[in-house]
Write an enzyme that holds these catalytic residues in place. Sequence first.
Site, mmCIF file in Angstrom:
data_model
loop_
_atom_site.group_PDB
_atom_site.id
_atom_site.type_symbol
_atom_site.label_atom_id
_atom_site.label_comp_id
_atom_site.label_asym_id
_atom_site.label_seq_id
_atom_site.Cartn_x
_atom_site.Cartn_y
_atom_site.Cartn_z
ATOM 1 N N THR A 190 -3.355 -20.430 38.863
ATOM 2 C CA THR A 190 -3.692 -19.274 39.690
ATOM 3 C C THR A 190 -3.996 -18.046 38.837
ATOM 4 O O THR A 190 -3.499 -17.924 37.710
ATOM 5 C CB THR A 190 -2.495 -18.970 40.616
ATOM 6 O OG1 THR A 190 -2.702 -17.708 41.253
ATOM 7 C CG2 THR A 190 -1.177 -18.879 39.855
ATOM 8 N N ASP A 191 -4.743 -17.103 39.424
ATOM 9 C CA ASP A 191 -4.992 -15.827 38.736
ATOM 10 C C ASP A 191 -3.733 -14.950 38.700
ATOM 11 O O ASP A 191 -3.679 -13.980 37.936
ATOM 12 C CB ASP A 191 -6.164 -15.070 39.383
ATOM 13 C CG ASP A 191 -5.951 -14.706 40.844
ATOM 14 O OD1 ASP A 191 -4.899 -15.050 41.414
ATOM 15 O OD2 ASP A 191 -6.852 -14.058 41.425
ATOM 16 N N GLU A 192 -2.735 -15.278 39.533
ATOM 17 C CA GLU A 192 -1.549 -14.411 39.617
ATOM 18 C C GLU A 192 -0.744 -14.380 38.320
ATOM 19 O O GLU A 192 0.055 -13.475 38.113
ATOM 20 C CB GLU A 192 -0.647 -14.846 40.783
ATOM 21 C CG GLU A 192 -1.355 -14.777 42.112
ATOM 22 C CD GLU A 192 -0.434 -14.637 43.307
ATOM 23 O OE1 GLU A 192 0.763 -14.379 43.128
ATOM 24 O OE2 GLU A 192 -0.939 -14.790 44.429
ATOM 25 N N TYR A 203 6.955 -16.827 42.135
ATOM 26 C CA TYR A 203 5.877 -17.818 42.196
ATOM 27 C C TYR A 203 5.007 -17.753 40.939
ATOM 28 O O TYR A 203 4.801 -18.758 40.257
ATOM 29 C CB TYR A 203 5.008 -17.604 43.443
ATOM 30 C CG TYR A 203 3.671 -18.302 43.365
ATOM 31 C CD1 TYR A 203 3.583 -19.696 43.410
ATOM 32 C CD2 TYR A 203 2.475 -17.579 43.223
ATOM 33 C CE1 TYR A 203 2.359 -20.354 43.309
ATOM 34 C CE2 TYR A 203 1.252 -18.222 43.121
ATOM 35 C CZ TYR A 203 1.198 -19.603 43.169
ATOM 36 O OH TYR A 203 -0.006 -20.250 43.065
ATOM 37 N N LYS A 259 4.406 -20.499 37.894
ATOM 38 C CA LYS A 259 3.093 -21.055 37.543
ATOM 39 C C LYS A 259 2.760 -20.738 36.078
ATOM 40 O O LYS A 259 2.202 -21.573 35.366
ATOM 41 C CB LYS A 259 2.008 -20.492 38.465
ATOM 42 C CG LYS A 259 2.065 -20.985 39.890
ATOM 43 C CD LYS A 259 1.840 -22.480 40.060
ATOM 44 C CE LYS A 259 0.417 -22.897 39.788
ATOM 45 N NZ LYS A 259 0.188 -24.333 40.171
HETATM 46 P P1 NAD Z 1 0.017 -25.884 49.439
HETATM 47 O O1 NAD Z 1 1.328 -25.199 49.488
HETATM 48 O O2 NAD Z 1 -0.883 -25.829 50.627
HETATM 49 O O3 NAD Z 1 0.210 -27.426 49.100
HETATM 50 C C1 NAD Z 1 1.106 -27.876 48.102
HETATM 51 C C2 NAD Z 1 1.248 -29.384 48.239
HETATM 52 O O4 NAD Z 1 2.139 -29.848 47.195
HETATM 53 C C3 NAD Z 1 1.860 -29.830 49.567
HETATM 54 O O5 NAD Z 1 1.144 -30.941 50.084
HETATM 55 C C4 NAD Z 1 3.277 -30.228 49.206
HETATM 56 O O6 NAD Z 1 3.816 -31.232 50.046
HETATM 57 C C5 NAD Z 1 3.087 -30.720 47.776
HETATM 58 N N1 NAD Z 1 4.338 -30.650 46.984
HETATM 59 C C6 NAD Z 1 5.189 -29.584 46.902
HETATM 60 N N2 NAD Z 1 6.235 -29.898 46.088
HETATM 61 C C7 NAD Z 1 6.012 -31.166 45.645
HETATM 62 C C8 NAD Z 1 6.718 -32.041 44.760
HETATM 63 N N3 NAD Z 1 7.883 -31.678 44.196
HETATM 64 N N4 NAD Z 1 6.206 -33.268 44.517
HETATM 65 C C9 NAD Z 1 5.035 -33.659 45.100
HETATM 66 N N5 NAD Z 1 4.329 -32.876 45.960
HETATM 67 C C10 NAD Z 1 4.815 -31.637 46.215
HETATM 68 O O7 NAD Z 1 -0.721 -25.312 48.140
HETATM 69 P P2 NAD Z 1 -2.265 -24.978 47.927
HETATM 70 O O8 NAD Z 1 -2.539 -23.630 48.466
HETATM 71 O O9 NAD Z 1 -3.069 -26.154 48.344
HETATM 72 O O10 NAD Z 1 -2.286 -24.857 46.319
HETATM 73 C C11 NAD Z 1 -2.489 -26.010 45.507
HETATM 74 C C12 NAD Z 1 -2.421 -25.603 44.044
HETATM 75 O O11 NAD Z 1 -3.408 -24.612 43.773
HETATM 76 C C13 NAD Z 1 -1.085 -24.981 43.631
HETATM 77 O O12 NAD Z 1 -0.775 -25.430 42.344
HETATM 78 C C14 NAD Z 1 -1.358 -23.481 43.640
HETATM 79 O O13 NAD Z 1 -0.528 -22.822 42.720
HETATM 80 C C15 NAD Z 1 -2.805 -23.452 43.208
HETATM 81 N N6 NAD Z 1 -3.604 -22.316 43.705
HETATM 82 C C16 NAD Z 1 -3.624 -21.980 45.025
HETATM 83 C C17 NAD Z 1 -4.442 -20.942 45.473
HETATM 84 C C18 NAD Z 1 -4.512 -20.557 46.936
HETATM 85 O O14 NAD Z 1 -5.155 -19.542 47.258
HETATM 86 N N7 NAD Z 1 -3.929 -21.296 47.851
HETATM 87 C C19 NAD Z 1 -5.208 -20.238 44.549
HETATM 88 C C20 NAD Z 1 -5.154 -20.593 43.188
HETATM 89 C C21 NAD Z 1 -4.361 -21.641 42.787
HETATM 90 O O1 DAU Z 2 -4.373 -15.341 43.875
HETATM 91 C C1 DAU Z 2 -4.139 -16.707 44.079
HETATM 92 C C2 DAU Z 2 -2.935 -16.886 44.967
HETATM 93 O O2 DAU Z 2 -3.340 -16.517 46.285
HETATM 94 C C3 DAU Z 2 -2.387 -18.298 44.951
HETATM 95 O O3 DAU Z 2 -1.913 -18.596 43.664
HETATM 96 C C4 DAU Z 2 -1.251 -18.448 45.970
HETATM 97 O O4 DAU Z 2 -0.823 -19.799 46.025
HETATM 98 C C5 DAU Z 2 -1.786 -18.042 47.338
HETATM 99 O O5 DAU Z 2 -0.741 -18.107 48.289
HETATM 100 C C6 DAU Z 2 -2.363 -16.624 47.284
HETATM 101 O O6 DAU Z 2 -1.310 -15.651 47.056
HETATM 102 P P1 DAU Z 2 -1.291 -14.254 47.838
HETATM 103 O O7 DAU Z 2 0.076 -13.709 47.810
HETATM 104 O O8 DAU Z 2 -2.406 -13.389 47.360
HETATM 105 O O9 DAU Z 2 -1.696 -14.802 49.308
HETATM 106 P P2 DAU Z 2 -1.180 -14.414 50.764
HETATM 107 O O10 DAU Z 2 -2.129 -15.047 51.725
HETATM 108 O O11 DAU Z 2 0.273 -14.671 50.950
HETATM 109 O O12 DAU Z 2 -1.412 -12.835 50.814
HETATM 110 C C7 DAU Z 2 -2.696 -12.275 50.575
HETATM 111 C C8 DAU Z 2 -2.567 -10.778 50.634
HETATM 112 O O13 DAU Z 2 -2.285 -10.406 51.994
HETATM 113 C C9 DAU Z 2 -1.414 -10.232 49.807
HETATM 114 O O14 DAU Z 2 -1.801 -8.994 49.244
HETATM 115 C C10 DAU Z 2 -0.293 -10.035 50.817
HETATM 116 C C11 DAU Z 2 -1.040 -9.704 52.098
HETATM 117 N N1 DAU Z 2 -0.409 -10.147 53.359
HETATM 118 C C12 DAU Z 2 -0.014 -11.435 53.457
HETATM 119 C C13 DAU Z 2 0.596 -11.892 54.604
HETATM 120 C C14 DAU Z 2 1.041 -13.338 54.719
HETATM 121 C C15 DAU Z 2 -0.251 -9.248 54.399
HETATM 122 O O15 DAU Z 2 -0.637 -8.081 54.319
HETATM 123 N N2 DAU Z 2 0.346 -9.702 55.546
HETATM 124 C C16 DAU Z 2 0.786 -10.985 55.685
HETATM 125 O O16 DAU Z 2 1.353 -11.322 56.753
#
Ligand code: NAD
Ligand code: DAU
Length: 360
Positions: free
Chosen positions: A132-134, A158, A162
């Site tokens: 992730t970019d975080e 988180y 990561k």
């Molecule tokens: P998600 O939370 O939707 O899905 C995570 C999946 O991993 C689920 O299916 C869960 O059951 C599985 N899991 C959790 N713990 C596990 C374990 N111990 N063993 C096996 N499986 C397990 O996550 P996502 O949003 O699809 O993100 C996927 C990946 O991409 C993550 O590594 C996250 O850090 C990264 N990522 C997410 C975003 C985003 O915006 N969602 C952005 C950048 C990177």
């Molecule tokens: O940047 C990549 C990341 O983006 C991934 O690594 C994470 O897995 C993914 O969950 C996401 O993280 P964020 O914290 O940015 O996503 P989230 O959707 O939780 O929140 C997006 C923005 O919106 C953040 O600034 C918090 C804000 N927010 C979120 C929720 C859930 C609100 O204002 N209200 C809300 O109820």
Amino acid sequence: MILVTGGAGFIGANFVLDWLAASDETVLNLDALTYAGNLETLSSLEGRAAYRFVHGDICDRALIDQLLAEHRPRAIVHFAAESHVDRSIHGPGAFVRTNVEGTFSLLEAARAYWGGLPAGEREAFRFLHISTDEVYGSLGPADPPFAETKAYEPNSPYSASKAASDHLVRAWHHTYGLPVLTTNCSNNYGPFQFPEKLIPLMIVNALAGKPLPVYGDGLNVRDWLYVGDHCGAIREVLARGRVGETYNVGGWNEIANIDIVRTLCALLDELRPDAAGSYSRLITYVSDRPGHDRRYAIDARKIERELGWKPAETFATGIRKTVQWYLDHPGWVANVQSGAYRDWLTRNYAGRENSAGAGA
Ligand code: NAD
Ligand code: DAU
């Protein structure tokens, strides 16, 4: 074949669906089915010979050793993680366990397996880590976007977990020669995202007439990428990325949270007008997320320069598709929200042996 971890989550499932839409190369999906894992998302793959599911934990080293020995994948694409920042604030332990210890366990299993491969397969093997970019921390308004050379400054449990996993992956390459690749992507949105994240939460709440909770002043900025574009970037990095390198992936779409919410309200006003008035009446500012990062932005020039990847969707096209998808799939949303998808699992999988033989 390839081994995918976390393929029942949002991005992993989109990746598996896209992969099998374009290829017959087998995918073995290892997922622990936490609250975020949903096999209903993958129900269209039932009966597909090139798809296999194993219900298991990436921390279970013996299981991973067994799967690698049995299936001999040419690559591991590692999505499995605890991914929600707010949950990491309430309960960081699960994040350290899965994101740090789980990645360690997978790396060690991969190292042992890779070390025993014949020369040609050893040369071709890849371990692709999805991050992730975080990990880069928070930007000020005038700072340049995150390049791959930016120092890590994670701020939440988180992002710290990561970042730790990224460091392990890097070290396993530098110390042991494991052929790794890492991608650091910005915020994804699109179909099948669990409605705890900003975009699906706002859509689902608006349709239910519930408040749209905006944290703080709503001016935190994220870069947004359509999930299908992220999946395309991962396929490119897997196919042609340089071993040991990291690639930043982003959409060139920096948007403040309040503008995301207003855009969603406007789209819903157009596509599903509410007799009570614009959905924007539901916008409610609430107290901020502790340690809330102010701004993320991605410099995605390296992946474009080296691999020719750039996003196909603009934010306007991607967000419209996404809103329409949620409008068209109320059943998926209702099942996720009610927890009924766990009942669906029982109905569909109880007593049925999975094709990988590791218990579904
Ligand atoms: P998600 O939370 O939707 O899905 C995570 C999946 O991993 C689920 O299916 C869960 O059951 C599985 N899991 C959790 N713990 C596990 C374990 N111990 N063993 C096996 N499986 C397990 O996550 P996502 O949003 O699809 O993100 C996927 C990946 O991409 C993550 O590594 C996250 O850090 C990264 N990522 C997410 C975003 C985003 O915006 N969602 C952005 C950048 C990177
Ligand atoms: O940047 C990549 C990341 O983006 C991934 O690594 C994470 O897995 C993914 O969950 C996401 O993280 P964020 O914290 O940015 O996503 P989230 O959707 O939780 O929140 C997006 C923005 O919106 C953040 O600034 C918090 C804000 N927010 C979120 C929720 C859930 C609100 O204002 N209200 C809300 O109820």
